[in-house]
Design an enzyme around this catalytic site. Structure first.
Site, PDB file in Angstrom:
ATOM      1  N   GLU A 280       2.928  -8.629  -1.829  1.00 50.72           N
ATOM      2  CA  GLU A 280       1.300  -8.961  -1.177  1.00 50.72           C
ATOM      3  C   GLU A 280       1.438 -10.489  -2.319  1.00 50.72           C
ATOM      4  O   GLU A 280       1.011 -11.478  -1.408  1.00 50.72           O
ATOM      5  CB  GLU A 280       0.237  -8.830  -1.998  1.00 50.72           C
ATOM      6  CG  GLU A 280       0.050  -7.303  -1.458  1.00 50.72           C
ATOM      7  CD  GLU A 280       0.611  -5.838  -2.204  1.00 50.72           C
ATOM      8  OE1 GLU A 280       1.766  -6.322  -3.263  1.00 50.72           O
ATOM      9  OE2 GLU A 280       0.174  -4.691  -1.707  1.00 50.72           O
TER      10      GLU A 280
ATOM     11  N   GLY B 298       0.588  -1.313   0.249  1.00 50.12           N
ATOM     12  CA  GLY B 298       0.023  -0.312  -0.080  1.00 50.12           C
ATOM     13  C   GLY B 298       0.799   1.247  -0.378  1.00 50.12           C
ATOM     14  O   GLY B 298       0.488   2.031  -0.685  1.00 50.12           O
TER      15      GLY B 298
ATOM     16  N   GLU C 101       1.659   1.665  -3.920  1.00 51.98           N
ATOM     17  CA  GLU C 101       0.562   2.271  -3.924  1.00 51.98           C
ATOM     18  C   GLU C 101       0.562   3.377  -3.686  1.00 51.98           C
ATOM     19  O   GLU C 101      -0.648   4.660  -5.050  1.00 51.98           O
ATOM     20  CB  GLU C 101      -0.946   1.214  -3.984  1.00 51.98           C
ATOM     21  CG  GLU C 101      -0.571  -0.345  -4.429  1.00 51.98           C
ATOM     22  CD  GLU C 101      -1.599  -0.994  -3.612  1.00 51.98           C
ATOM     23  OE1 GLU C 101      -1.486  -1.469  -2.326  1.00 51.98           O
ATOM     24  OE2 GLU C 101      -1.694  -1.921  -4.921  1.00 51.98           O
TER      25      GLU C 101
HETATM   26  N1  DAK Z   1       2.032  -3.801   8.889  1.00 48.37           N
HETATM   27  C1  DAK Z   1       1.921  -3.530   9.827  1.00 48.37           C
HETATM   28  N2  DAK Z   1       3.086  -3.464  10.619  1.00 48.37           N
HETATM   29  C2  DAK Z   1       3.741  -3.332  10.596  1.00 48.37           C
HETATM   30  C3  DAK Z   1       4.436  -3.275   9.251  1.00 48.37           C
HETATM   31  C4  DAK Z   1       2.741  -3.247   8.117  1.00 48.37           C
HETATM   32  N3  DAK Z   1       2.889  -3.128   6.966  1.00 48.37           N
HETATM   33  N4  DAK Z   1       5.368  -3.332   8.438  1.00 48.37           N
HETATM   34  C5  DAK Z   1       5.922  -3.208  10.077  1.00 48.37           C
HETATM   35  N5  DAK Z   1       5.737  -3.181  10.790  1.00 48.37           N
HETATM   36  C6  DAK Z   1       5.916  -2.888  12.048  1.00 48.37           C
HETATM   37  C7  DAK Z   1       6.403  -4.429  12.660  1.00 48.37           C
HETATM   38  O1  DAK Z   1       6.019  -5.404  12.447  1.00 48.37           O
HETATM   39  C8  DAK Z   1       7.255  -3.961  13.035  1.00 48.37           C
HETATM   40  O2  DAK Z   1       6.072  -3.631  14.862  1.00 48.37           O
HETATM   41  P1  DAK Z   1       6.601  -4.219  16.410  1.00 48.37           P
HETATM   42  O3  DAK Z   1       6.808  -5.480  16.097  1.00 48.37           O
HETATM   43  O4  DAK Z   1       8.145  -3.483  16.651  1.00 48.37           O
HETATM   44  O5  DAK Z   1       5.886  -3.738  17.203  1.00 48.37           O
HETATM   45  C9  DAK Z   1       7.553  -2.334  13.558  1.00 48.37           C
HETATM   46  O6  DAK Z   1       6.355  -1.990  12.325  1.00 48.37           O
HETATM   47  C10 DAK Z   1       9.175  -2.375  12.700  1.00 48.37           C
HETATM   48  O7  DAK Z   1       9.100  -3.033  11.754  1.00 48.37           O
HETATM   49  P2  DAK Z   1      10.423  -4.348  11.035  1.00 48.37           P
HETATM   50  O8  DAK Z   1      10.832  -4.599  12.500  1.00 48.37           O
HETATM   51  O9  DAK Z   1       9.683  -5.152  10.830  1.00 48.37           O
HETATM   52  O10 DAK Z   1      11.578  -3.401  11.631  1.00 48.37           O
HETATM   53  P3  DAK Z   1      12.789  -4.367   9.763  1.00 48.37           P
HETATM   54  O11 DAK Z   1      13.706  -2.783  10.005  1.00 48.37           O
HETATM   55  O12 DAK Z   1      13.007  -5.545  10.373  1.00 48.37           O
HETATM   56  O13 DAK Z   1      11.863  -4.088   8.613  1.00 48.37           O
HETATM   57  C11 DAK Z   1      10.434  -3.946   6.915  1.00 48.37           C
HETATM   58  C12 DAK Z   1      11.290  -3.932   7.568  1.00 48.37           C
HETATM   59  C13 DAK Z   1       9.731  -3.317   6.226  1.00 48.37           C
HETATM   60  C14 DAK Z   1      11.045  -4.681   5.809  1.00 48.37           C
HETATM   61  C15 DAK Z   1       9.084  -5.314   7.583  1.00 48.37           C
HETATM   62  O14 DAK Z   1       9.129  -4.472   8.846  1.00 48.37           O
HETATM   63  C16 DAK Z   1       8.540  -5.345   6.807  1.00 48.37           C
HETATM   64  O15 DAK Z   1       8.953  -6.460   5.653  1.00 48.37           O
HETATM   65  N6  DAK Z   1       7.289  -5.330   6.499  1.00 48.37           N
HETATM   66  C17 DAK Z   1       5.924  -5.409   5.349  1.00 48.37           C
HETATM   67  C18 DAK Z   1       6.214  -4.928   4.640  1.00 48.37           C
HETATM   68  C19 DAK Z   1       5.035  -5.241   3.790  1.00 48.37           C
HETATM   69  O16 DAK Z   1       4.875  -6.930   3.435  1.00 48.37           O
HETATM   70  N7  DAK Z   1       3.908  -4.677   3.459  1.00 48.37           N
HETATM   71  C20 DAK Z   1       2.736  -4.916   2.147  1.00 48.37           C
HETATM   72  C21 DAK Z   1       1.973  -5.211   3.295  1.00 48.37           C
HETATM   73  S1  DAK Z   1       0.606  -5.623   2.259  1.00 48.37           S
HETATM   74  C22 DAK Z   1      -6.022  -4.603   0.198  1.00 48.37           C
HETATM   75  C23 DAK Z   1      -6.273  -3.436   0.736  1.00 48.37           C
HETATM   76  C24 DAK Z   1      -4.810  -3.500   0.826  1.00 48.37           C
HETATM   77  C25 DAK Z   1      -3.970  -4.291   0.173  1.00 48.37           C
HETATM   78  C26 DAK Z   1      -4.010  -5.333  -0.053  1.00 48.37           C
HETATM   79  C27 DAK Z   1      -4.755  -5.645  -0.568  1.00 48.37           C
HETATM   80  N8  DAK Z   1      -8.021  -5.346  -0.210  1.00 48.37           N
HETATM   81  C28 DAK Z   1      -8.429  -5.634   1.118  1.00 48.37           C
HETATM   82  C29 DAK Z   1      -8.944  -5.008  -1.768  1.00 48.37           C
HETATM   83  C30 DAK Z   1      -2.348  -3.830   0.560  1.00 48.37           C
HETATM   84  C31 DAK Z   1      -1.253  -4.766   1.582  1.00 48.37           C
HETATM   85  C32 DAK Z   1      -0.128  -4.693   1.733  1.00 48.37           C
HETATM   86  O17 DAK Z   1       0.208  -3.529   1.923  1.00 48.37           O
END
Ligand code: DAK
Length: 258
Positions: free
Chosen positions: A131, A108, A111
């Protein structure tokens, strides 16, 4: 507001997503506050917006995975609609929006940046649509906007492979217009916003509309869209002043947004 900060500096408005502990991930509250912030922008005074994230690590690390993890199909659809409505509001906002991407722009986050008119980023920025690795498709317009901006092949490679790219590659494929050291990002965004803000607001607004609406139409229809928005500028104070200044070999006194 808890998660969104707004500051007006002259003719430039700066929106900061302020949920640094969660890397500015988008939950429902952030989306609601963003929506309200956009509604409250003073469109008489503000001529360009900047969207950025709090801190130096992340622009927006995606939709909030914790909040999404337990959604039912119906709730998932409602969450998707909430995001899509705000992103579309940003995309069609009458004033140009610059995304100043200060770190992670994942899911997002990528996006929302693509709903902005222009993207610039810091050297530590990382872009991606991860995703499919989470068992979902991009849901906030990623399948549509990424393909339009970087081309179908690159978009499919990034989305199917859930492959993140760094700032230099994002620049190379045209996802961002420029890359800056992190401390230079906001000054560069403000400089660019200032340049845009100095031009005739009705003409800038109509150019945005013509580009956006024209891209969704066939060329015959698109040219008519442009004609109408071109015509709409005439008889305005700013059109008369802009052209008079050229003919009188002087600088424009002021564009008055009328
Ligand atoms: N959501 C919630 N919390 C998140 C987050 C996220 N996307 N990204 C990071 N955080 C939080 C972590 O959980 C952590 O929280 P605590 O454990 O400290 O409480 C804090 O932020 C710091 O993150 P990290 O400890 O993981 O930090 P690092 O430096 O080690 O890693 C990172 C950074 C960005 C590589 C990692 O945090 C990561 O991979 N984050 C997730 C990235 C990701 O996969 N983003 C895409 C999300 S999916 C839809 C609507 C929308 C969407 C899809 C469908 N419909 C309903 C149709 C959209 C989907 C997405 O965006």
């Amino acid at each position: 507001m808890e998660f969104v900060l707004y500051e007006q500096r002259g003719a430039v408005g700066i929106i900061t997503i302020n949920r640094e502990k969660a890397l500015n991930a988008l939950n429902s509250a952030v989306l609601d506050e963003l929506d309200k912030t956009l509604d409250a922008v003073n469109q008489e005074e503000v001529r360009c917006l900047i969207l950025t994230g709090a801190g130096q690590k992340s622009f927006v690390a995606g939709a909030d995975i914790g909040e999404m993890s337990s959604l039912t199909k119906k709730e998932g659809e409602a969450f998707g609609k909430k995001g899509n409505d705000v992103f579309r509001k940003l995309e069609t906002f009458p004033i140009p929006v610059i995304a100043a991407i200060n770190g992670f722009a994942l899911g997002g986050g990528c996006e929302i940046s693509m709903s902005c008119d222009i993207r610039i980023c810091s050297e530590n920025a990382v872009f991606g649509q991860p995703e499919v690795g989470l068992g979902i498709t991009p849901g906030f317009g990623g399948t549509q906007r990424l393909a339009r901006i970087v081309g179908v092949g690159k978009a499919k490679e990034m989305i199917y492979g859930a492959r993140n790219i760094k700032a230099d590659e994002a620049y190379r494929i045209g996802l961002v217009n420029n890359v800056y050291p992190i401390e230079e990002l906001m000054p560069a965004a403000e400089k660019l916003a200032g340049i845009i803000a100095k031009n005739a607001p009705i003409a800038v607004r109509n150019s945005k509309k013509a580009i956006n609406e024209g891209l969704d139409a066939g060329m015959d229809e698109a040219i008519v869209i442009e004609e109408k928005l071109f015509g709409d500028c005439f008889e305005s104070h700013d059109q008369k002043e802009g052209m008079a200044a050229f003919m009188e070999k002087r600088k424009v006194e002021a564009f008055l947004n009328k």
